[in-house]
Design an enzyme around this catalytic site. Structure first.
Site, PDB file in Angstrom:
ATOM      1  N   ASP A  83       0.869  -1.199  -0.070  1.00  0.00           N
ATOM      2  CA  ASP A  83      -0.106  -0.004   0.204  1.00  0.00           C
ATOM      3  C   ASP A  83       0.819   1.028  -0.038  1.00  0.00           C
ATOM      4  O   ASP A  83       2.208   1.164   0.301  1.00  0.00           O
ATOM      5  CB  ASP A  83      -0.901  -0.017   1.041  1.00  0.00           C
TER       6      ASP A  83
ATOM      7  N   ASP B 280      -7.904  -6.921   1.122  1.00  0.00           N
ATOM      8  CA  ASP B 280      -6.866  -6.961   2.333  1.00  0.00           C
ATOM      9  C   ASP B 280      -7.628  -6.527   3.326  1.00  0.00           C
ATOM     10  O   ASP B 280      -8.439  -5.597   3.162  1.00  0.00           O
ATOM     11  CB  ASP B 280      -5.587  -6.135   1.968  1.00  0.00           C
TER      12      ASP B 280
ATOM     13  N   CYS C 141     -12.925 -28.656  10.134  1.00  0.00           N
ATOM     14  CA  CYS C 141     -12.044 -27.852   9.578  1.00  0.00           C
ATOM     15  C   CYS C 141     -10.751 -28.242   9.493  1.00  0.00           C
ATOM     16  O   CYS C 141     -10.252 -29.047  10.324  1.00  0.00           O
ATOM     17  CB  CYS C 141     -12.075 -26.519  10.737  1.00  0.00           C
TER      18      CYS C 141
ATOM     19  N   CYS D 282      -7.946 -26.771   8.802  1.00  0.00           N
ATOM     20  CA  CYS D 282      -6.981 -25.733   9.254  1.00  0.00           C
ATOM     21  C   CYS D 282      -6.056 -26.695  10.234  1.00  0.00           C
ATOM     22  O   CYS D 282      -6.255 -27.681  10.747  1.00  0.00           O
ATOM     23  CB  CYS D 282      -7.337 -24.641   9.849  1.00  0.00           C
TER      24      CYS D 282
ATOM     25  N   CYS E  11      -7.575 -26.789  14.007  1.00  0.00           N
ATOM     26  CA  CYS E  11      -8.546 -27.833  14.217  1.00  0.00           C
ATOM     27  C   CYS E  11      -8.212 -29.025  13.778  1.00  0.00           C
ATOM     28  O   CYS E  11      -8.442 -30.113  14.533  1.00  0.00           O
ATOM     29  CB  CYS E  11      -9.884 -27.292  13.657  1.00  0.00           C
TER      30      CYS E  11
ATOM     31  N   HIS F  41      -5.995 -20.730  11.916  1.00  0.00           N
ATOM     32  CA  HIS F  41      -7.336 -20.820  11.707  1.00  0.00           C
ATOM     33  C   HIS F  41      -8.115 -19.682  10.834  1.00  0.00           C
ATOM     34  O   HIS F  41      -8.795 -20.023  10.031  1.00  0.00           O
ATOM     35  CB  HIS F  41      -8.227 -21.059  13.030  1.00  0.00           C
TER      36      HIS F  41
END
Lengths: 406, 406
Positions: free
Chosen positions: A93, A291, A333, A335, A338, A365
């Site tokens: 940015d 973002d 999940c 991830c 999890c 997660h």
């Protein structure tokens, strides 16, 4: 000018599109969420973690890296990619948002329509002038100056794949008159940024203009047209989008409507927006990438993303009711948190004890959750099922789970 | 009683031995370093990271887990292994060290022979009596009580593979008379711990006694004999080992000499010792496993382990001279930090900014360094080359590097 974005599919029922953004460091599958690597790191994670979650691109922060460790230093390391060991695409940015947030409470407060919180900060704006902005560094109080050319020079030194032009980020509480004049200055600064980049910028670096105009229909549309028809490679939508989600979606929509007419193939970035419903709506409005600090920031404060629209898709794991919870954040999940079986009770304990591992696990997660959300939306556009998929996600379907179960 | 330790090889030139410690949750290759998971996490890492660095066992802290989240709660989660998702062996210390450190400055100060630093702390010892110790919780100021039986009960609830008996950790500045009386109490507490465990403890849980006796030859030897010949599964050497490294090595050696006579096959743990030269010497003295906060704690303060005996095997990455350093912490190091190419300059920047990723990366490096060190020592014992390998490591050979290059 060849568009950096190859659009592979357009949704017939909305403005949504799925594609591939081509950059000097590889491709970004769109629509995409871009995790923040504000200070040259996604907080708590390694680059291999971020890539492993399915992300193609991260966002570095020109303002913070300008102050510390300095863009010249990063350039001596071979640029931001080599410095932080992320070899995929990077967007930077421009620093406008951060510079101006020192002057108006926090811009984050402003953008959400909150009154400035007046937090004590050592950094402060000293002067906003046509030439640029003088401010005090929050690191050491030194006086620094950032002009549009400075921002582009910093981003050139960082070697990002996508640079954003330097803009004045108009606060929500500004008058219409102030907003109009501020937006005009943003357009003059756009011109200076493009001129600097044409002469000095890395040829392979894409430049995105930034649309301002506050919450005013005519100002937004005019700004969009000016930015979209300039020689930018892409368009970012910035500034205050309003007080409510409905207003935010409406204001963003004004821009994408205009872009559909004047620059239909240019990639579009929505700055600083990343709540689940906003991502879904943004994709429908034809945004290609987003973002936002939210998924990573709330993780460090113990909040995890879950498919619960009634509670802003969040659960506060520090709640006392989770003391004895043996459940994962989200059943099924995939991830790293999890899937390894970490319970809400264990995470609560770690978070209350301010253990680094707790912040890391919830960050993993949350970013995995958003990654699956974007993958769901992209797949749905490619398969012509966006309407059903978006509806299901809005009413609480867990991203990616039906897919991984299938 | 069958020894939990299978000794595979003894070094002919020293007391060193290499073996395998068998526990209810798998084997530990010895000699081994045991990373601290004080509060049910190796700070900043996931269990998969720790296992990936080559570690077989971690150490949880009875005192801290007793206070928060409480052993009953962890038991409801199915024990410490399930709670923290570490399915390998776990050793728990008894809490003695932590309880007594509230009374004597920090025991860490005492053990290093430093005067108490008198830091402000809300926890404090209220009474040390034959029955046990009353103290104020550092979490909430509540009055708590820990007796030998409490410690064993907590460790039974945690379900650790190796439990340590509750001892009085005698400070360095104690008189000989106090030390003698304190050590006798430690022996009476050993008896109570063994009695409690025989009646109530998990049969598969190994129990280690703790040798005290300060820096007094006769007290140490007597304590070692009493502990080593009791029905413990293993022997830990605790308390103050002196003011200098030479004294520490001498005091530890008194114990292993006696153990070589009275309990040659029982596994031996050296508590709280983990500097590179101390690990090498400890292995030569016949220690089988070690724990220490050093590698992980110094990492979070920016200090990385390197093969530099002149500087205590450390480099302070926050030093200004590393601002522009593109070098890794250690050339050729296969750890996840060095192998990914993170430079000292980048790490310095992250550490100065207090970024979580910086602490994590240096933690990974330090634990990888110690893991390779222990692997080098173990392989050397098995191959009959300990003398040469230890000499090379002492003079600055990088652990594991010659091996990985071969």
């Amino acid at each position: 000018m060849i568009s950096a974005l190859a659009i592979l599919s357009r949704d017939p029922g909305s403005q949504a599109r799925a594609g591939v953004l081509r950059t000097a460091h590889g491709e970004v599958r769109t629509p995409a969420f871009v995790p923040l690597a504000t200070k040259a790191t996604v907080k708590g994670l390694e680059p291999r973690d971020v890539a492993g979650l399915g992300y193609d691109m991260v966002l570095g922060n020109t303002f913070h890296l300008f102050l510390e460790p300095g863009h010249e230093r990063i350039a001596r390391f071979g640029g931001l990619h080599r410095f932080m060991r992320w070899d995929g695409p990077i967007i930077t940015d421009s620093g406008g948002f951060q510079v101006f947030s020192m002057g108006h409470g926090t811009v984050a407060d402003e953008i959400k329509g909150r009154a400035p919180q007046g937090a004590d900060r050592s950094g402060a704006i000293l002067e906003i002038a046509e030439e640029g902005v003088r401010f005090k560094s929050y690191i050491n109080g030194d006086e620094r100056f950032m002009a549009p050319e400075t921002s582009m020079e910093v981003q050139a030194a960082l070697g990002s794949d996508l640079a954003l032009v330097f803009d004045e980020c108009t606060p929500f509480h500004a008058t219409r008159d102030y907003t109009a004049r501020s937006t005009e200055r943003t357009h003059r600064w756009l011109r200076r940024c493009l001129d600097w980049h044409a002469e000095h910028g890395p040829p392979e670096q894409l430049v995105f203009g930034i649309v301002q105009g506050g919450v005013h229909d005519d100002l937004r549309r005019e700004s969009t047209e000016i930015v979209g028809t300039s020689e930018v490679d892409g368009v970012a939508i910035g500034g205050s989008l309003g007080e409510t989600k409905a207003q935010m979606h409406e204001v963003a929509g004004w821009s994408t409507q205009v872009l559909d007419e004047v620059a239909p193939d240019k990639p579009r970035h929505l700055l600083g927006i990343g709540e689940v419903d906003d991502l879904i709506r943004g994709v429908e409005l034809g945004i290609d990438h987003f973002d936002c600090a939210m998924p990573t920031r709330i993780a460090r404060h113990g909040m995890a993303l879950v498919p619960d629209p009634e509670r802003r898709w969040r659960v506060d794991l520090t709640g006392a009711r989770f003391k004895d919870s043996d459940e994962p954040i989200l059943d099924g999940c995939p991830c790293p948190c999890c899937a390894a079986g970490f319970s809400r009770g264990y995470l609560r304990y770690l978070l209350k004890a301010r253990e680094l591992t707790g912040m890391r696990l919830v960050t993993l997660h949350n970013l995995a959750f958003v990654s699956r959300l974007m993958t769901d939306l992209r797949e749905a556009i490619l398969q012509g099922t966006l309407r059903e998929v978006a509806a299901a996600l809005r009413t609480g379907a867990a991203p990616g789970l039906s897919r991984s179960a299938a």
